[in-house]
Scaffold this active site. Sequence first.
Site, short mmCIF file in Angstrom:
data_model
loop_
_atom_site.label_atom_id
_atom_site.label_comp_id
_atom_site.label_asym_id
_atom_site.label_seq_id
_atom_site.Cartn_x
_atom_site.Cartn_y
_atom_site.Cartn_z
N ASP A 177 0.68 -1.22 0.30
CA ASP A 177 -0.18 -0.01 0.15
C ASP A 177 0.98 1.38 0.13
O ASP A 177 1.87 1.46 0.88
CB ASP A 177 -0.94 -0.13 1.24
CG ASP A 177 -1.94 1.04 1.18
OD1 ASP A 177 -3.22 0.69 0.44
OD2 ASP A 177 -1.68 2.15 1.86
N ASN A 185 -2.51 13.13 -3.69
CA ASN A 185 -3.88 13.48 -4.59
C ASN A 185 -4.15 14.81 -3.99
O ASN A 185 -4.51 15.85 -4.98
CB ASN A 185 -4.99 12.55 -4.38
CG ASN A 185 -4.78 11.57 -5.27
OD1 ASN A 185 -4.25 11.55 -6.47
ND2 ASN A 185 -5.38 10.26 -5.05
N HIS A 190 -5.08 14.99 -8.92
CA HIS A 190 -5.14 13.52 -9.31
C HIS A 190 -4.16 13.06 -10.59
O HIS A 190 -3.90 11.82 -10.72
CB HIS A 190 -6.80 13.35 -9.78
CG HIS A 190 -7.63 13.29 -8.43
ND1 HIS A 190 -7.62 12.20 -7.84
CD2 HIS A 190 -8.20 14.14 -7.81
CE1 HIS A 190 -8.43 12.39 -6.95
NE2 HIS A 190 -8.87 13.50 -6.79
N ASP A 194 -2.26 9.79 -10.49
CA ASP A 194 -2.35 8.80 -11.22
C ASP A 194 -0.58 8.57 -11.95
O ASP A 194 -0.52 7.54 -12.06
CB ASP A 194 -3.16 9.10 -12.61
CG ASP A 194 -4.38 9.30 -12.42
OD1 ASP A 194 -4.95 8.66 -11.34
OD2 ASP A 194 -5.49 9.89 -13.23
N GLU A 220 -4.72 2.19 -3.82
CA GLU A 220 -3.51 2.62 -4.07
C GLU A 220 -2.76 1.05 -3.36
O GLU A 220 -1.89 1.05 -2.89
CB GLU A 220 -2.89 3.75 -3.39
CG GLU A 220 -3.20 3.60 -2.01
CD GLU A 220 -4.43 4.40 -1.51
OE1 GLU A 220 -5.36 4.54 -2.57
OE2 GLU A 220 -4.47 4.81 -0.37
#
Length: 305
Positions: A177, A185, A190, A194, A220
């Site tokens: 994780d 973010n 975003h 990404d 994630e």
Amino acid sequence: MNVLVAEDDNLNLRILQTFLEKWGWNVVVARDGTEAWTLLQQEGAPSMAILDWMMPGMDGVQVCREVRRLPEQRYTYLILLTAKFQKQDILEGFDAGADDYLTKPFDANELRARLRAGCRILELQEQLRQAYAAMELRATHDASTTLWNRAAILEAAHAELSRAHREGTSVNFILADLDDFKQVNDVYGHLAGDAVLREAAQRMQGCMRPYDSLGRYGGEEFLIVVPGPVPASGLRVAERVRDSIAQAPVETPEGRICITVSLGVAGSSGASPVEVDQLLRLADTALYRAKHEGRNRVAVGDLAE
Ligand SMILES: [Mg+2]
């Protein structure tokens, strides 16, 4: 385009070949059914075949039957050439898997028209195959990271674990994780988020051995399935992943972003086999501990927890 012509009669063969070459076909010749069958099984075999019905060895209908038994990776369009004209015979040909037929002596224009129809079918078949492949890719892969999606990696996890149970071998699950991803973010937006996900996925992929499986498990979160000694193999891969993520910042449109990952490892060994759900829970508990202990680290789960 290649076309296979199977015809035992020399004169007929020459006539066919002359026409076909005039129309731009590259003709592959078979002198009897057995040779045709051999040629049609080969890699890169013509996808169009004109088969005489009556031939020594295998006849055209037998060739049709055998071709239709092949695993269908590609389609072969089969035209039977026959002196037979009774309805019953023609039905037998279609039953055997022929796509079309032409009675001898053949009419050149008719043959040409039927070849064109065959080409249309082959084109449609190819489009269908490509559409199916694209659909399968979308169904099993995560669009943004191109890794396996949750369903696909879980399927791999089930398959790998049941194989381990069957063979009395060991397999590790790793849950990874990204640390403080929400913050990425929130702070960078975003698009940057990404980019981070994609880069992290790529770095993880670079840590896999050919027999490890990696997929996006959630936002994630990633699941890695690692066959091999418990927990040594799992730890080795997890540590490699941790290092590859932390070693360099990720370049994004918003600048360079430092990221780390926490990982939980849990294993099932021949001596103490564990089911998928339980193994996932164990890995998740270990992951939680890795987070709790300060992130950017690997923790191993064990059954006593
Ligand atoms: Mg013949």
